[in-house]
Write an enzyme that holds these catalytic residues in place. Structure first.
Site, PDB file in Angstrom:
ATOM      1  N   PHE A 128       1.200  -1.067  -0.129  1.00  0.00           N
ATOM      2  CA  PHE A 128      -0.491  -0.192  -0.063  1.00  0.00           C
ATOM      3  C   PHE A 128       0.552   1.037   0.526  1.00  0.00           C
ATOM      4  O   PHE A 128       1.613   1.612   0.368  1.00  0.00           O
ATOM      5  CB  PHE A 128      -0.981  -0.307   1.649  1.00  0.00           C
ATOM      6  CG  PHE A 128      -2.165   0.868   1.373  1.00  0.00           C
ATOM      7  CD1 PHE A 128      -2.587   0.623   0.494  1.00  0.00           C
ATOM      8  CD2 PHE A 128      -1.880   2.111   2.251  1.00  0.00           C
ATOM      9  CE1 PHE A 128      -3.891   1.773  -0.158  1.00  0.00           C
ATOM     10  CE2 PHE A 128      -3.304   2.458   2.167  1.00  0.00           C
ATOM     11  CZ  PHE A 128      -4.243   2.660   1.103  1.00  0.00           C
ATOM     12  N   ASP A 207       1.554  -5.923   7.218  1.00  0.00           N
ATOM     13  CA  ASP A 207       0.390  -5.107   6.910  1.00  0.00           C
ATOM     14  C   ASP A 207      -0.830  -6.068   6.937  1.00  0.00           C
ATOM     15  O   ASP A 207      -0.891  -6.524   5.525  1.00  0.00           O
ATOM     16  CB  ASP A 207       0.540  -4.366   6.304  1.00  0.00           C
ATOM     17  CG  ASP A 207      -0.879  -3.117   6.265  1.00  0.00           C
ATOM     18  OD1 ASP A 207      -2.083  -3.642   6.477  1.00  0.00           O
ATOM     19  OD2 ASP A 207      -0.654  -2.156   5.359  1.00  0.00           O
ATOM     20  N   TYR A 232     -11.531  -1.409   9.727  1.00  0.00           N
ATOM     21  CA  TYR A 232     -12.883  -1.030   9.136  1.00  0.00           C
ATOM     22  C   TYR A 232     -13.130  -1.704   7.771  1.00  0.00           C
ATOM     23  O   TYR A 232     -14.113  -1.343   7.119  1.00  0.00           O
ATOM     24  CB  TYR A 232     -12.816   0.247   8.970  1.00  0.00           C
ATOM     25  CG  TYR A 232     -11.370   0.839   8.517  1.00  0.00           C
ATOM     26  CD1 TYR A 232     -11.408   0.237   6.761  1.00  0.00           C
ATOM     27  CD2 TYR A 232     -10.636   2.067   8.826  1.00  0.00           C
ATOM     28  CE1 TYR A 232      -9.510   0.723   6.683  1.00  0.00           C
ATOM     29  CE2 TYR A 232      -9.477   2.217   8.901  1.00  0.00           C
ATOM     30  CZ  TYR A 232      -9.248   2.109   7.419  1.00  0.00           C
ATOM     31  OH  TYR A 232      -8.080   2.430   6.995  1.00  0.00           O
ATOM     32  N   LYS A 233     -11.839  -2.399   7.698  1.00  0.00           N
ATOM     33  CA  LYS A 233     -12.516  -3.014   6.445  1.00  0.00           C
ATOM     34  C   LYS A 233     -13.344  -5.108   7.005  1.00  0.00           C
ATOM     35  O   LYS A 233     -14.247  -4.608   7.018  1.00  0.00           O
ATOM     36  CB  LYS A 233     -11.037  -3.941   5.806  1.00  0.00           C
ATOM     37  CG  LYS A 233     -10.322  -2.554   5.288  1.00  0.00           C
ATOM     38  CD  LYS A 233      -9.390  -3.172   5.076  1.00  0.00           C
ATOM     39  CE  LYS A 233      -8.018  -1.680   4.400  1.00  0.00           C
ATOM     40  NZ  LYS A 233      -8.654  -0.958   3.390  1.00  0.00           N
ATOM     41  N   ARG A 382     -12.039  -3.567  -8.506  1.00  0.00           N
ATOM     42  CA  ARG A 382     -11.975  -4.379  -7.518  1.00  0.00           C
ATOM     43  C   ARG A 382     -13.622  -4.862  -6.653  1.00  0.00           C
ATOM     44  O   ARG A 382     -14.117  -4.483  -6.160  1.00  0.00           O
ATOM     45  CB  ARG A 382     -10.886  -3.683  -6.347  1.00  0.00           C
ATOM     46  CG  ARG A 382     -10.157  -4.540  -5.729  1.00  0.00           C
ATOM     47  CD  ARG A 382      -9.347  -3.793  -4.451  1.00  0.00           C
ATOM     48  NE  ARG A 382      -9.938  -3.024  -3.790  1.00  0.00           N
ATOM     49  CZ  ARG A 382      -9.162  -2.362  -2.368  1.00  0.00           C
ATOM     50  NH1 ARG A 382      -7.949  -2.799  -2.248  1.00  0.00           N
ATOM     51  NH2 ARG A 382      -9.859  -1.347  -1.679  1.00  0.00           N
TER      52      ARG A 382
END
Ligand SMILES: Cc1ncc(COP(=O)(O)O)c(C=O)c1O
Length: 422
Positions: A128, A207, A232-233, A382
């Protein structure tokens, strides 16, 4: 995987899905909305909505300052201990604090200081980008004595495992990678890379943002040193929910938090002028935790623990396989490319499909056809599958709507330089 492409088959798969009842535990206002962005922002669990009301009215409104001693001070450890069960860690090895970026900064600086005299930080170009920015900031802070070496992926899909391993050496201080990479969904072999890094005397920082809650992770089994990840995913903790960090138990006392603040102080209410780190992982806290959003992480974690990570992975594998099979028959002939690993063992719970008109197709999906995927430049649509609530019918509908957009050239109504979406 042999499949049928009709909608009735998707319904049959849903009828046989043992995790299907979990969908009713989330707020779903619009049954026609196909939500395939749970890998970016998870849905709202109904239990979280109820807890939010109680937290605000009873705990904040009613208990006031007493809330700190009743449950707020210990919330970082309490929720961390539950998260630990999802990632193969001990309860005292995970704590909730700050954001993923801030936790990365704290752990990277601590790790680099723990490997003085070594100048190399290894990562890859699938990481990321913000993680790389944070590492650059850490290098600046530490006086430019370290270099970040970004190993390229050969195809932009698979992680460069062998080239990474080949670069390990006596100068390597830290290897830091996304376990599941954000664009293609490639999943690294954590145990193998960690072992190779350890042979070179380096530390490894994973990560887990795109793994936790959908891909089994065994931090202790892999002898992992450090990890971070967001809530939050797939954890469904809510927008801007605080993140977690993991430090293997035997490393905790060796590492020093560069953001030493009062929440990580040994006896915080003695207000000593000199910082003394708290024992264990609390030393990696900095300031006052965001109590409300931290507490709202817990119901989502409870749901995942109830479903079981192995069952979630089994469903996620079946669903990504189903999506890939539909792509092959219905979308590949229309110019869609599979930008995720073909091998299910090598991918997480999202699938990226590339198309020359990817951005404009994405705009039609979002604005006109009630499908919410997300877009990652240059051409990736995605599709995130959250096995707790994504249905086979969701996947089927998304694919048939994408098919229609291209077959009927619906994307032509949008300009090619439309503003980039989420
Ligand atoms: C893999 C990964 N790492 C780090 C981050 C940064 O997280 P935050 O902005 O919450 O610090 C994200 C955000 O989406 C991410 O996907």
């Amino acid at each position: 995987m042999i499949i049928r492409t009709d909608a009735a088959y998707a319904d049959e798969l849903d009828a046989r899905d043992p995790l299907a009842p979990f969908r009713a535990r989330f707020q779903i206002d619009d049954p026609d909305l196909i939500y395939l962005d749970g890998n970016s922002l998870g849905r709202l669990p109904l239990a979280t909505a109820m807890l939010a009301e109680q937290l605000v009215r009873e705990q904040w409104g009613g208990r006031l300052i007493r809330g700190w001693n009743e449950s707020w001070f210990t919330a970082p450890e309490r929720v961390g201990a539950k998260i630990a069960r999802l990632i193969g860690a001990q309860p005292d090895e995970v704590i909730v604090a700050d954001s993923t970026s801030v936790n990365l900064f704290k752990l990277a600086v601590a790790a680099l200081r723990a490997r003085p005299g070594r100048s190399q930080i290894l990562s890859d170009d699938l990481n990321f980008p913000s993680d790389l920015y944070i590492l650059q900031g850490a290098i600046d802070l530490l006086g430019h004595q370290r270099q970040l070496e970004i190993i390229p992926s050969a195809d932009g899909i698979h992680g460069p495992t062998a080239p990474l391993a080949a670069r390990l050496g006596e100068q390597t201080a830290l290897v830091t990678l996304s376990h599941t990479v954000f664009k293609s969904g490639y999943v690294y072999d954590m145990a193998a890379l960690t072992a190779a890094a350890h042979d070179a005397g380096a530390l490894v920082l994973w990560d887990l943002s795109h793994s936790i809650g959908s891909v089994p992770v065994d931090l202790n089994g892999a002898d992992a040193d450090l990890a971070i990840g967001c809530c939050y995913k797939y954890l469904n903790g809510g927008p801007g929910a605080p993140a977690f960090l993991y430090i293997r138990r035997d490393l905790q006392e060796q590492l020093h938090n560069p953001l030493s603040g009062w929440m990580g102080q040994k006896n915080l209410f003695q207000f000593n002028l000199e910082y003394q780190p708290a024992p264990g992982l609390r030393r990696f806290l900095t300031g006052t935790p965001p109590v409300l959003s931290l507490a709202l992480v817990e119901p989502g974690v409870d749901l995942l623990l109830e479903a079981g990570i192995e069952a979630l992975r089994a469903k996620s594998l079946q669903q990504t396989e189903y999506l890939v099979a539909l792509w092959e028959v219905l979308l590949k002939p229309l110019g869609f490319a599979l930008n995720s690993p073909r091998d299910p063992a090598q991918r997480g719970s999202h699938i990226s499909l590339g198309h020359a008109e990817g951005l404009r197709i994405d705009l039609v999906l979002i604005n006109d056809l009630n499908v919410l995927p997300d877009f990652r430049a240059p051409d990736n649509i995605r599709l995130g599958i959250a096995p707790l609530y994504s249905s086979y019918r969701d996947i089927h509908t998304a694919v048939t709507r994408m098919q229609r957009i291209v077959a009927e050239r619906l994307y032509e109504k949008y300009a090619n330089d439309a503003p980039v979406v989420t």
